[in-house]
Write a protein that holds these residues in place. Structure first.
Motif, mmCIF file in Angstrom:
data_model
loop_
_atom_site.group_PDB
_atom_site.id
_atom_site.type_symbol
_atom_site.label_atom_id
_atom_site.label_comp_id
_atom_site.label_asym_id
_atom_site.label_seq_id
_atom_site.Cartn_x
_atom_site.Cartn_y
_atom_site.Cartn_z
ATOM 1 N N ILE A 92 58.693 -31.899 25.674
ATOM 2 C CA ILE A 92 58.019 -30.630 25.959
ATOM 3 C C ILE A 92 57.073 -30.791 27.139
ATOM 4 C CG2 ILE A 92 56.261 -29.044 25.062
ATOM 5 C CD1 ILE A 92 57.633 -29.202 22.353
ATOM 6 N N ALA A 93 56.288 -31.847 27.137
ATOM 7 C CA ALA A 93 55.334 -32.067 28.231
ATOM 8 C C ALA A 93 56.048 -32.217 29.566
ATOM 9 C CB ALA A 93 54.488 -33.301 27.944
ATOM 10 N N GLU A 94 57.136 -32.978 29.591
ATOM 11 C CA GLU A 94 57.877 -33.183 30.840
ATOM 12 C C GLU A 94 58.432 -31.867 31.370
ATOM 13 O OE1 GLU A 94 59.361 -37.772 29.988
ATOM 14 O OE2 GLU A 94 60.577 -36.076 29.311
ATOM 15 N N ALA A 113 48.823 -38.253 30.749
ATOM 16 C CA ALA A 113 48.086 -37.126 31.327
ATOM 17 C C ALA A 113 48.866 -35.821 31.149
ATOM 18 C CB ALA A 113 47.812 -37.378 32.810
ATOM 19 N N ALA A 114 50.197 -35.895 31.296
ATOM 20 C CA ALA A 114 51.034 -34.703 31.105
ATOM 21 C C ALA A 114 50.942 -34.210 29.666
ATOM 22 C CB ALA A 114 52.483 -35.021 31.458
ATOM 23 N N ALA A 115 50.977 -35.159 28.717
ATOM 24 C CA ALA A 115 50.878 -34.787 27.304
ATOM 25 C C ALA A 115 49.513 -34.191 26.993
ATOM 26 C CB ALA A 115 51.141 -36.009 26.429
ATOM 27 N N ALA A 116 48.460 -34.798 27.561
ATOM 28 C CA ALA A 116 47.106 -34.289 27.320
ATOM 29 C C ALA A 116 46.942 -32.894 27.898
ATOM 30 C CB ALA A 116 46.077 -35.239 27.936
ATOM 31 N N ARG A 168 46.223 -29.386 25.945
ATOM 32 C CA ARG A 168 45.063 -28.575 26.332
ATOM 33 C C ARG A 168 45.439 -27.108 26.532
ATOM 34 N NH1 ARG A 168 42.591 -26.169 30.406
ATOM 35 N NH2 ARG A 168 44.286 -26.611 31.865
ATOM 36 N N ILE A 169 46.503 -26.854 27.310
ATOM 37 C CA ILE A 169 46.848 -25.453 27.575
ATOM 38 C C ILE A 169 47.434 -24.802 26.324
ATOM 39 C CG2 ILE A 169 47.151 -25.818 30.061
ATOM 40 C CD1 ILE A 169 50.187 -25.608 29.572
ATOM 41 N N GLY A 170 48.095 -25.601 25.479
ATOM 42 C CA GLY A 170 48.611 -25.049 24.230
ATOM 43 C C GLY A 170 47.490 -24.533 23.346
ATOM 44 N N LYS A 171 46.429 -25.318 23.243
ATOM 45 C CA LYS A 171 45.268 -24.899 22.443
ATOM 46 C C LYS A 171 44.534 -23.751 23.122
ATOM 47 C CE LYS A 171 44.496 -29.419 20.269
ATOM 48 N NZ LYS A 171 43.614 -30.620 20.220
ATOM 49 N N GLU A 189 58.657 -22.295 27.490
ATOM 50 C CA GLU A 189 58.883 -21.552 28.738
ATOM 51 C C GLU A 189 57.631 -20.783 29.159
ATOM 52 O OE1 GLU A 189 61.194 -21.646 30.878
ATOM 53 O OE2 GLU A 189 63.209 -21.654 30.036
ATOM 54 N N ILE A 190 56.962 -20.168 28.204
ATOM 55 C CA ILE A 190 55.749 -19.407 28.529
ATOM 56 C C ILE A 190 54.634 -20.353 28.955
ATOM 57 C CG2 ILE A 190 53.956 -17.900 27.582
ATOM 58 C CD1 ILE A 190 56.150 -16.687 25.775
ATOM 59 N N LEU A 191 54.476 -21.460 28.253
ATOM 60 C CA LEU A 191 53.441 -22.426 28.632
ATOM 61 C C LEU A 191 53.720 -23.012 30.015
ATOM 62 C CD1 LEU A 191 52.836 -24.312 25.257
ATOM 63 C CD2 LEU A 191 51.231 -22.806 26.448
#
Length: 499
Positions: A94-96, A114-117, A121-124, A148-150
């Motif tokens: 998902i992060a990638e 960093a991508a996962a973090a 962050r944006i998910g929350k 897709e939205i994120l």
């Protein structure tokens, strides 16, 4: 006003897809765009997203004229689009998928942590939490929609275009998505929502603009209208409310007994499936996508080999028979994926219509061109298929018009048995009315129909009996007269029937 599309016209030779269209969007607004298939909705949004250039007219963003030569230009201006067909890499996490194109780096390499973090962050931040390390291939369709939205939010989008966002989602996923859209709008994000599902639009939209034949027929506040009025603006007439007669069942047409298919992994795809469809009835199959419906369809139609069990059509054993042989014995098939199974995109409307009808339109190996064109022309008229000509390649038809062509072609086979998988996916309310009427007509003429649909309202409206699939098994059978969406949803999620 955040965005204005002023007098947008788009022509392709002699065909005008958009004519003097006026469309605006306020900050924090959800503005729905509706219309029949081929009305010009997607073309208008492709212009806004830089995938097309208008023939005339201009786009104003914060009062300033802008033009986009590509989607990258639109993204730079904080406009993002989530397409009807997801554009994700299944083998990536998902992060990638979210950071692709704007990957955080560590030295000269990709910084996955960093991508996962950043994904967390944006998910929350936007109230759409995800597991950044999970592979997209292992995600539900609802979760893929969220990704897709994120992804467009990560790109900094303030304007988000959603093209048929609920088309493949379960009822629960639809509710979750609508809640998420409302939440994002409350945070100041602005949405253009393309959808055929008027009840969903009434639930979430602030304003609605209706297109018909490339022109705006009305822009209204959602609170001041209803689904019936919007339907009238879309099709230019009142819709006919179709009633279903009591089933008059005859002999068994399809019989499936003990059908099982092993999966690529340890878990089976189908386990001990038994069902039957009789003359004069529609049997609906409900289930969350990925619970074995696709494999069941493919097994019955000869596209997938089985490990155990028997499939009979009109009393004849067709287990393991070829696709051609099964069709010759009385099967027609509206496939769930029109692009993969339903059409040849580089072939013309006429050529796609001819598929399965060659025997009746040839003599001594020579095709009867005028007879073929007459047959397809009749379908175009009856189903309202919008095409420049019968020589137009299928790839240039809108998804909904392509769907209508496939439905018309398969119904015209006049076979005793029809598999109708997602028969109204992506079609407008007028076309849905026609397709539903034709399916009920076939059923009333002693046809047997196996209906697979992700739309519970469609299952309840058309079916005589309803089977529910969960994890490759049939976990319940309900009489359509007494079944409720709540009962079906519970069984779809692996619960137990109540009452």
């Amino acid at each position: 006003m955040l965005l204005q599309m002023d007098s947008i016209t788009k022509s392709y030779g002699s065909v005008t897809a958009n004519s003097q269209v006026q469309f605006s969007l306020n900050r924090g607004e959800i503005h729905a765009l509706v219309g029949e298939n081929g009305a010009g909705k997607t073309t208008l949004m492709r212009i806004l997203y830089g995938m097309e250039s208008p023939t005339s007219g201009e786009i104003l963003l914060d009062g300033k004229a802008v033009s986009f030569a590509s989607p990258a230009d639109a993204i730079k201006h904080r406009i993002g689009m989530v397409h009807q067909h997801f554009m994700l890499f299944p083998t990536f996490t998902i992060a990638e998928n979210i950071v692709i194109g704007r990957e955080p780096s560590k030295g000269i390499g990709f910084d996955r942590k960093a991508a996962a973090a950043e994904t967390e962050r944006i998910g929350k931040l936007y109230g759409m939490p995800v597991d950044p390390w999970k592979k997209v291939a292992d995600c539900s369709l609802g979760m893929q929609q969220r990704v897709e939205i994120l992804k467009v939010l990560y790109q900094g989008a303030e304007v988000i275009i959603l093209d048929e966002p609920t088309g493949v989602l379960t009822p629960l996923e639809v509710k979750e998505l609508l809640v998420a859209i409302k939440g994002l709008a409350a945070q100041g994000k602005s949405f253009v929502l393309i959808s055929h599902k008027l009840q969903e639009i009434m639930e979430v939209a602030d304003r609605v603009t209706v297109l018909r034949d490339g022109k705006v027929t009305g822009t209204v506040d959602a609170k001041d209208t209803n689904a019936e009025d919007l339907s009238r603006l879309m099709v230019g007439r009142d819709l006919i409310h179709i009633s279903r007669n009591e089933a008059s069942r005859g002999k068994k047409v399809l019989e499936v007994a003990g059908l099982s298919i092993k999966g690529a992994k340890t878990k089976p795809v189908l386990t001990n499936i038994s069902l039957h469809v009789d003359e004069g009835e529609i049997v609906g199959i409900a289930g969350i996508s990925g619970n074995g419906q696709s494999e069941l369809i493919q097994a019955i139609s000869g596209l997938m080999k089985t490990d155990h069990g028997v499939i009979k059509l009109l009393g004849q054993d067709v287990t393991g028979a070829s696709v051609g042989s099964i069709r010759e014995r009385g099967l027609a098939h509206i496939p769930e994926d029109r692009y993969q199974w339903g059409v040849a995109k580089d072939a013309t409307v006429t050529e796609n219509g001819l598929m399965g009808h060659t025997d009746r339109h040839q003599k001594l190996g020579i095709l009867n061109g005028s007879g073929i064109r007459g047959m397809v022309s009749e379908w175009v008229s009856r189903f309202g298929i919008k095409t420049g000509s019968l020589s137009t390649k299928a790839q240039f038809l809108s998804g909904g018009n392509l769907q209508k062509l496939i439905v018309a072609r398969e119904l015209a086979q006049h076979t005793p048995f029809l598999i109708a998988a997602e028969p109204t996916r992506g079609v407008d309310v007028g076309a849905m009315e026609i397709i539903h009427g034709e399916l009920l007509k076939k059923r009333d003429e002693k046809g047997a129909i196996l209906l697979i649909s992700s739309e519970l309202t469609e299952i309840l409206k058309l079916s005589d009996r309803i089977l529910i699939m969960y994890e490759g098994q049939i976990v319940g059978e309900l009489d359509a007269e007494s079944a409720t969406e709540e009962q079906i949803s519970l069984l779809m999620a692996g619960g137990k029937a109540v009452g």
